[in-house]
Motif scaffolding. Sequence first.
Motif, PDB file in Angstrom:
ATOM      1  N   TRP A  34       0.832  -1.204   0.000  1.00  0.00           N
ATOM      2  CA  TRP A  34       0.000   0.000   0.000  1.00  0.00           C
ATOM      3  C   TRP A  34       0.869   1.258   0.000  1.00  0.00           C
ATOM      4  CZ3 TRP A  34      -0.038  -3.508   4.145  1.00  0.00           C
ATOM      5  CH2 TRP A  34       0.685  -3.108   5.270  1.00  0.00           C
ATOM      6  N   ARG A  35       0.346   2.297  -0.605  1.00  0.00           N
ATOM      7  CA  ARG A  35       1.093   3.560  -0.698  1.00  0.00           C
ATOM      8  C   ARG A  35       0.925   4.410   0.545  1.00  0.00           C
ATOM      9  NH1 ARG A  35       0.255   5.738  -6.943  1.00  0.00           N
ATOM     10  NH2 ARG A  35       1.263   3.948  -8.001  1.00  0.00           N
ATOM     11  N   ARG A  36      -0.289   4.480   1.045  1.00  0.00           N
ATOM     12  CA  ARG A  36      -0.545   5.310   2.216  1.00  0.00           C
ATOM     13  C   ARG A  36      -0.280   4.489   3.478  1.00  0.00           C
ATOM     14  NH1 ARG A  36      -6.239   8.113   2.057  1.00  0.00           N
ATOM     15  NH2 ARG A  36      -5.287   9.089   3.896  1.00  0.00           N
ATOM     16  N   PRO A  37       0.556   4.979   4.374  1.00  0.00           N
ATOM     17  CA  PRO A  37       0.841   4.231   5.599  1.00  0.00           C
ATOM     18  C   PRO A  37      -0.381   4.164   6.508  1.00  0.00           C
ATOM     19  CG  PRO A  37       1.789   6.416   5.726  1.00  0.00           C
ATOM     20  CD  PRO A  37       1.253   6.275   4.331  1.00  0.00           C
ATOM     21  N   ARG A  38      -0.397   3.159   7.367  1.00  0.00           N
ATOM     22  CA  ARG A  38      -1.542   2.936   8.254  1.00  0.00           C
ATOM     23  C   ARG A  38      -1.109   3.068   9.715  1.00  0.00           C
ATOM     24  NH1 ARG A  38      -4.750  -2.001   5.178  1.00  0.00           N
ATOM     25  NH2 ARG A  38      -4.427  -1.178   3.076  1.00  0.00           N
ATOM     26  N   GLY A  39      -1.982   3.651  10.501  1.00  0.00           N
ATOM     27  CA  GLY A  39      -1.684   3.864  11.917  1.00  0.00           C
ATOM     28  C   GLY A  39      -1.653   2.560  12.699  1.00  0.00           C
ATOM     29  N   PRO A  45      -5.640   4.351   7.036  1.00  0.00           N
ATOM     30  CA  PRO A  45      -4.620   5.098   6.290  1.00  0.00           C
ATOM     31  C   PRO A  45      -4.507   6.537   6.788  1.00  0.00           C
ATOM     32  CG  PRO A  45      -6.066   3.899   4.802  1.00  0.00           C
ATOM     33  CD  PRO A  45      -6.699   3.810   6.146  1.00  0.00           C
ATOM     34  N   GLY A  46      -3.269   7.032   6.791  1.00  0.00           N
ATOM     35  CA  GLY A  46      -3.027   8.410   7.190  1.00  0.00           C
ATOM     36  C   GLY A  46      -2.064   9.071   6.221  1.00  0.00           C
ATOM     37  N   THR A  47      -1.599  10.239   6.560  1.00  0.00           N
ATOM     38  CA  THR A  47      -0.658  10.973   5.707  1.00  0.00           C
ATOM     39  C   THR A  47       0.762  10.759   6.218  1.00  0.00           C
ATOM     40  OG1 THR A  47      -0.959  12.954   7.063  1.00  0.00           O
ATOM     41  CG2 THR A  47      -2.377  12.708   5.137  1.00  0.00           C
ATOM     42  N   ILE A  48       1.728  10.781   5.276  1.00  0.00           N
ATOM     43  CA  ILE A  48       3.123  10.565   5.638  1.00  0.00           C
ATOM     44  C   ILE A  48       3.670  11.807   6.332  1.00  0.00           C
ATOM     45  CG2 ILE A  48       5.422  10.086   4.754  1.00  0.00           C
ATOM     46  CD1 ILE A  48       4.144   8.616   2.428  1.00  0.00           C
ATOM     47  N   HIS A  49       4.193  11.619   7.524  1.00  0.00           N
ATOM     48  CA  HIS A  49       4.785  12.725   8.276  1.00  0.00           C
ATOM     49  C   HIS A  49       6.279  12.828   7.978  1.00  0.00           C
ATOM     50  CE1 HIS A  49       5.125  15.623  11.537  1.00  0.00           C
ATOM     51  NE2 HIS A  49       6.166  14.938  12.011  1.00  0.00           N
ATOM     52  N   GLU A  50       6.977  11.694   8.021  1.00  0.00           N
ATOM     53  CA  GLU A  50       8.384  11.642   7.655  1.00  0.00           C
ATOM     54  C   GLU A  50       8.777  10.185   7.458  1.00  0.00           C
ATOM     55  OE1 GLU A  50      11.194  12.748  10.630  1.00  0.00           O
ATOM     56  OE2 GLU A  50       9.949  12.017  12.274  1.00  0.00           O
ATOM     57  N   THR A  51       9.938   9.963   6.860  1.00  0.00           N
ATOM     58  CA  THR A  51      10.459   8.615   6.638  1.00  0.00           C
ATOM     59  C   THR A  51      11.707   8.419   7.489  1.00  0.00           C
ATOM     60  OG1 THR A  51       9.615   8.585   4.378  1.00  0.00           O
ATOM     61  CG2 THR A  51      11.316   6.975   4.940  1.00  0.00           C
ATOM     62  N   ARG A  52      11.764   7.310   8.197  1.00  0.00           N
ATOM     63  CA  ARG A  52      12.885   7.009   9.063  1.00  0.00           C
ATOM     64  C   ARG A  52      13.975   6.245   8.307  1.00  0.00           C
ATOM     65  NH1 ARG A  52      12.043   7.148  14.600  1.00  0.00           N
ATOM     66  NH2 ARG A  52      10.699   8.901  15.136  1.00  0.00           N
ATOM     67  N   PRO A  73      10.688   2.431   7.882  1.00  0.00           N
ATOM     68  CA  PRO A  73       9.313   2.745   8.286  1.00  0.00           C
ATOM     69  C   PRO A  73       9.029   4.239   8.199  1.00  0.00           C
ATOM     70  CG  PRO A  73      10.648   2.342  10.210  1.00  0.00           C
ATOM     71  CD  PRO A  73      11.515   2.035   9.030  1.00  0.00           C
ATOM     72  N   ARG A  74       7.793   4.547   7.929  1.00  0.00           N
ATOM     73  CA  ARG A  74       7.364   5.944   7.832  1.00  0.00           C
ATOM     74  C   ARG A  74       6.546   6.318   9.060  1.00  0.00           C
ATOM     75  NH1 ARG A  74       4.568   4.779   2.125  1.00  0.00           N
ATOM     76  NH2 ARG A  74       4.033   2.956   3.395  1.00  0.00           N
ATOM     77  N   ARG A  75       6.636   7.563   9.421  1.00  0.00           N
ATOM     78  CA  ARG A  75       5.781   8.071  10.503  1.00  0.00           C
ATOM     79  C   ARG A  75       4.496   8.599   9.879  1.00  0.00           C
ATOM     80  NH1 ARG A  75       7.684   9.288  15.514  1.00  0.00           N
ATOM     81  NH2 ARG A  75       6.714  11.340  15.595  1.00  0.00           N
ATOM     82  N   VAL A  76       3.379   8.128  10.413  1.00  0.00           N
ATOM     83  CA  VAL A  76       2.086   8.448   9.836  1.00  0.00           C
ATOM     84  C   VAL A  76       1.323   9.377  10.772  1.00  0.00           C
ATOM     85  CG1 VAL A  76       1.135   6.334  10.846  1.00  0.00           C
ATOM     86  CG2 VAL A  76      -0.092   7.462   9.005  1.00  0.00           C
ATOM     87  N   GLY A  82      -2.853  10.875  16.328  1.00  0.00           N
ATOM     88  CA  GLY A  82      -1.655  11.689  16.204  1.00  0.00           C
ATOM     89  C   GLY A  82      -0.595  11.034  15.337  1.00  0.00           C
ATOM     90  N   VAL A  83       0.672  11.354  15.594  1.00  0.00           N
ATOM     91  CA  VAL A  83       1.790  10.879  14.781  1.00  0.00           C
ATOM     92  C   VAL A  83       2.424   9.663  15.442  1.00  0.00           C
ATOM     93  CG1 VAL A  83       4.013  11.468  13.769  1.00  0.00           C
ATOM     94  CG2 VAL A  83       2.205  13.203  13.915  1.00  0.00           C
ATOM     95  N   HIS A  84       2.506   8.571  14.692  1.00  0.00           N
ATOM     96  CA  HIS A  84       3.121   7.335  15.173  1.00  0.00           C
ATOM     97  C   HIS A  84       3.834   6.655  14.003  1.00  0.00           C
ATOM     98  CE1 HIS A  84       1.158   7.358  19.127  1.00  0.00           C
ATOM     99  NE2 HIS A  84       0.073   7.801  18.489  1.00  0.00           N
TER     100      HIS A  84
END
Length: 409
Positions: A34-39, A45-52, A73-76, A82-84
Amino acid sequence: MSTVFKRLLGVTSAGVEDVGLKGKELVVDVSPSWRRPRGPACGKPGTIHETREPRLWRDLAFGETVAMVRYAPRRVHCETHGVHVEAVQWTAPKSRFTRRMEELVAYLALQMSKTAVCKLAGIDWRTVGTTVTRIINEKLDATRLDDLSVIGVDELSFRRNHNDVTVVVDHVRQRIVWVGEGKSSATLAEFFKALGPERAKLLTHVTMDLSAAYRSSVSAHAPQAELFFDRFHIQRLASDAVDAVRRSEVRAAESTNGAKALKGTRWPLLKSAWNLNADESAKLADVQRTNQRIFRAYLLKEGLADILRRRQPGVAARELTRWCNWAARSRLKPFVKLSRTIKQFSAGILAYIRTGLSNGPTEGLNNKTRLITRRAYGFHSAQALMAMIFLCCGGITLSPPLPSPTGSP
């Protein structure tokens, strides 16, 4: 190659990007489908905050080669939580192992000691306990305290100097639902605190030994529940009384020959009459001829066992009263004391005779736990033992990656 490694790693919703060897490690780079990361909390699905930076997760080994799953992993950002860090299929949050690796470690912990698990899985000793705790937190039934009606309470020792835990068993579902450190009234009160007053009112039967601490706690928090004292604990008290009489008679023997005549009589006196062999029957006959006090204690023990085998509560109540009077007049101090104890708890004893409900299932589950304790040569803490108790007898179903059975080669 992607299909093969997806099957080997048990990853279905991700693609294999690359595979490489790094020393004795097989590193497999994967990416979710999947393209959109999941909490991690809601799975939405959520929005990408940053990529680790890329991380490695330990998977099963292929012989001496350890498989590692690598992914950045990406932070969503989730509108609700919130952001996780995003949830991925192959691992649990905050874990450095894949799910099937943790399942295998927990399964091996049920079958062997932690030291053996460390050698077989190639992990640290403390990691085994951490993995077991994570599996329990994820899979232990959160509703296990709901709809309890018939429970059993018992204590289990796990170390010297009387280090104990209290175990509560659900008789209906045949599993352990609560474990607490200690064996006092306050310990069992913690169970009723977790249970809550509304669910405590649903309790109808409680099986236990004659512990005053447990009785007072049950009476305070669930006074409507009927107490049951099964034959195992009562007969053990009678056996202890017989042994006390035998020891006192041996000490009081005036001559060496008198003491020698009583040597080897302990087990014939404690065993049931139908379970004696020829030599033990001969020993018992000698006791009948040479020491009437010991033989009277043996008859009292057997008489009580016969009453506890009855299935007519009215007849058993009359016979129990007669037995208590006999024991009180026997001039044997251990049985005089036992007669007072049985009079005090006669209601719970007769309740067992009326229904046959005993603490046997609780003792059976405790035996499984004692096997784990002996195999581990004891536990350093009550928390470690409680984790293994829930893993072994808490109704947890493990799904380790084991091969399917095949026919003969």
